[in-house]
Design a protein around this motif. Sequence first.
Motif, PDB file in Angstrom:
ATOM      1  N   ALA A  21       0.923   3.409  -1.908  1.00 27.45           N
ATOM      2  CA  ALA A  21       1.152   4.125  -0.336  1.00 27.45           C
ATOM      3  C   ALA A  21       2.686   4.431  -0.425  1.00 27.45           C
ATOM      4  O   ALA A  21       3.109   5.649   0.118  1.00 27.45           O
ATOM      5  CB  ALA A  21       0.828   3.210   0.836  1.00 27.45           C
ATOM      6  N   ARG A  22       3.547   3.589  -0.713  1.00 31.47           N
ATOM      7  CA  ARG A  22       4.936   3.822  -0.799  1.00 31.47           C
ATOM      8  C   ARG A  22       5.547   4.986  -1.740  1.00 31.47           C
ATOM      9  O   ARG A  22       6.209   5.678  -1.424  1.00 31.47           O
ATOM     10  CB  ARG A  22       5.691   2.776  -1.116  1.00 31.47           C
ATOM     11  CG  ARG A  22       5.737   1.678  -0.014  1.00 31.47           C
ATOM     12  CD  ARG A  22       6.669   1.682   0.963  1.00 31.47           C
ATOM     13  NE  ARG A  22       8.115   2.146   0.705  1.00 31.47           N
ATOM     14  CZ  ARG A  22       9.099   1.305   0.631  1.00 31.47           C
ATOM     15  NH1 ARG A  22       8.784  -0.360   0.640  1.00 31.47           N
ATOM     16  NH2 ARG A  22      10.268   1.434   0.132  1.00 31.47           N
ATOM     17  N   ALA A  23       4.750   5.103  -2.781  1.00 28.74           N
ATOM     18  CA  ALA A  23       5.089   6.241  -3.793  1.00 28.74           C
ATOM     19  C   ALA A  23       4.708   7.527  -3.206  1.00 28.74           C
ATOM     20  O   ALA A  23       5.496   8.688  -3.170  1.00 28.74           O
ATOM     21  CB  ALA A  23       4.444   6.095  -4.979  1.00 28.74           C
ATOM     22  N   HIS A  24       3.513   7.510  -2.505  1.00 33.16           N
ATOM     23  CA  HIS A  24       2.894   8.889  -1.584  1.00 33.16           C
ATOM     24  C   HIS A  24       3.875   9.117  -0.658  1.00 33.16           C
ATOM     25  O   HIS A  24       4.274  10.475  -0.526  1.00 33.16           O
ATOM     26  CB  HIS A  24       1.744   8.699  -1.214  1.00 33.16           C
ATOM     27  CG  HIS A  24       0.488   8.636  -2.307  1.00 33.16           C
ATOM     28  ND1 HIS A  24       0.497   9.643  -3.261  1.00 33.16           N
ATOM     29  CD2 HIS A  24      -0.523   7.526  -2.520  1.00 33.16           C
ATOM     30  CE1 HIS A  24      -0.691   9.316  -3.940  1.00 33.16           C
ATOM     31  NE2 HIS A  24      -1.190   8.188  -3.523  1.00 33.16           N
TER      32      HIS A  24
ATOM     33  N   ALA B 191      -3.934   5.225   1.169  1.00 36.00           N
ATOM     34  CA  ALA B 191      -3.635   3.968   0.150  1.00 36.00           C
ATOM     35  C   ALA B 191      -3.155   3.010   1.219  1.00 36.00           C
ATOM     36  O   ALA B 191      -3.483   1.546   0.706  1.00 36.00           O
ATOM     37  CB  ALA B 191      -2.351   4.455  -0.706  1.00 36.00           C
ATOM     38  N   ALA B 192      -2.357   3.091   2.169  1.00 35.52           N
ATOM     39  CA  ALA B 192      -1.985   1.833   3.149  1.00 35.52           C
ATOM     40  C   ALA B 192      -3.174   1.465   3.860  1.00 35.52           C
ATOM     41  O   ALA B 192      -3.467   0.223   3.810  1.00 35.52           O
ATOM     42  CB  ALA B 192      -1.178   2.485   4.180  1.00 35.52           C
ATOM     43  N   ALA B 193      -4.050   2.191   4.140  1.00 36.98           N
ATOM     44  CA  ALA B 193      -5.589   1.501   4.671  1.00 36.98           C
ATOM     45  C   ALA B 193      -6.180   0.768   3.544  1.00 36.98           C
ATOM     46  O   ALA B 193      -6.805  -0.188   3.800  1.00 36.98           O
ATOM     47  CB  ALA B 193      -6.414   2.919   5.148  1.00 36.98           C
ATOM     48  N   GLU B 194      -6.070   1.282   2.441  1.00 39.42           N
ATOM     49  CA  GLU B 194      -6.753   0.551   1.184  1.00 39.42           C
ATOM     50  C   GLU B 194      -6.130  -0.842   1.053  1.00 39.42           C
ATOM     51  O   GLU B 194      -6.816  -1.909   0.822  1.00 39.42           O
ATOM     52  CB  GLU B 194      -6.871   1.359  -0.029  1.00 39.42           C
ATOM     53  CG  GLU B 194      -7.246   0.548  -1.167  1.00 39.42           C
ATOM     54  CD  GLU B 194      -8.979   0.164  -1.032  1.00 39.42           C
ATOM     55  OE1 GLU B 194      -9.525  -0.425  -1.869  1.00 39.42           O
ATOM     56  OE2 GLU B 194      -9.705   0.791  -0.173  1.00 39.42           O
ATOM     57  N   ALA B 195      -4.829  -0.833   1.185  1.00 35.93           N
ATOM     58  CA  ALA B 195      -3.967  -2.112   1.146  1.00 35.93           C
ATOM     59  C   ALA B 195      -4.657  -3.039   2.050  1.00 35.93           C
ATOM     60  O   ALA B 195      -4.833  -4.173   1.664  1.00 35.93           O
ATOM     61  CB  ALA B 195      -2.523  -1.867   1.045  1.00 35.93           C
TER      62      ALA B 195
ATOM     63  N   LEU C 187       8.994   5.348   7.552  1.00 36.83           N
ATOM     64  CA  LEU C 187      10.083   5.859   7.751  1.00 36.83           C
ATOM     65  C   LEU C 187      10.775   6.969   6.871  1.00 36.83           C
ATOM     66  O   LEU C 187      11.256   7.848   6.916  1.00 36.83           O
ATOM     67  CB  LEU C 187      11.002   4.610   7.737  1.00 36.83           C
ATOM     68  CG  LEU C 187      12.746   4.763   8.036  1.00 36.83           C
ATOM     69  CD1 LEU C 187      12.698   5.360   9.209  1.00 36.83           C
ATOM     70  CD2 LEU C 187      13.200   3.376   7.973  1.00 36.83           C
ATOM     71  N   ALA C 188      10.137   6.958   5.488  1.00 34.74           N
ATOM     72  CA  ALA C 188      10.311   7.780   4.588  1.00 34.74           C
ATOM     73  C   ALA C 188       9.642   9.156   4.760  1.00 34.74           C
ATOM     74  O   ALA C 188      10.254   9.960   4.234  1.00 34.74           O
ATOM     75  CB  ALA C 188       9.791   7.304   3.156  1.00 34.74           C
TER      76      ALA C 188
END
Length: 185
Positions: A44-47, A59-63, A96-97
């Motif tokens: 998620a951070r990479a995306h 990806a964040a929801a999957e985490a 934030l990114a």
Amino acid sequence: MERSRTPVGDRGPAAGRDGRSGGRGTGGGRRSPQVRALAASRLARAHAAAGAEGAFRRAAAEAERQLATAGAQEGPAWLYWLDAAELAAQQGLGLLALGLAEEAAPLLDGALAALDPSFLRDRSLYAARAAQAHARAGDREGALALGREAARLSKQCGSPRLAAALDELKETLDLDGQPDRSADT
């Protein structure tokens, strides 16, 4: 000597689409839900870093789903620090990114409130990032309060990442905490 008829890279039903056990796309394998949660949060951070908001959110929801699946089941000892607060912090950093400071601020605030007080470096870094989110969202007072907390904690745990986060915060505050418009460009 008899040769295996299993094609190279095929390791059975636990193998991912790329043929490696535990790789992306696995249907389970031997990886714990905590490990899958960590991998999904880093994806998620990479995306987010790439500006792919939809992929970040998936990806964040999957985490979150993987961590919820773990429940009270014990994960690897080296992942003692992975919990809902850590996932919220990572999601807030991703937002934030992406330039979504108003969404990031409450996640970072919540993660900071839930973070174990003994994790001084993480607390100071998350306070600095939460301050950055507040500054970009136009909440200068909130940013100043969190920035002071980050600076106070930084005296107990020096870190190059923390120094960079505090420098970035100072630059943002020197610009008078202008609302974040990076997503508009």
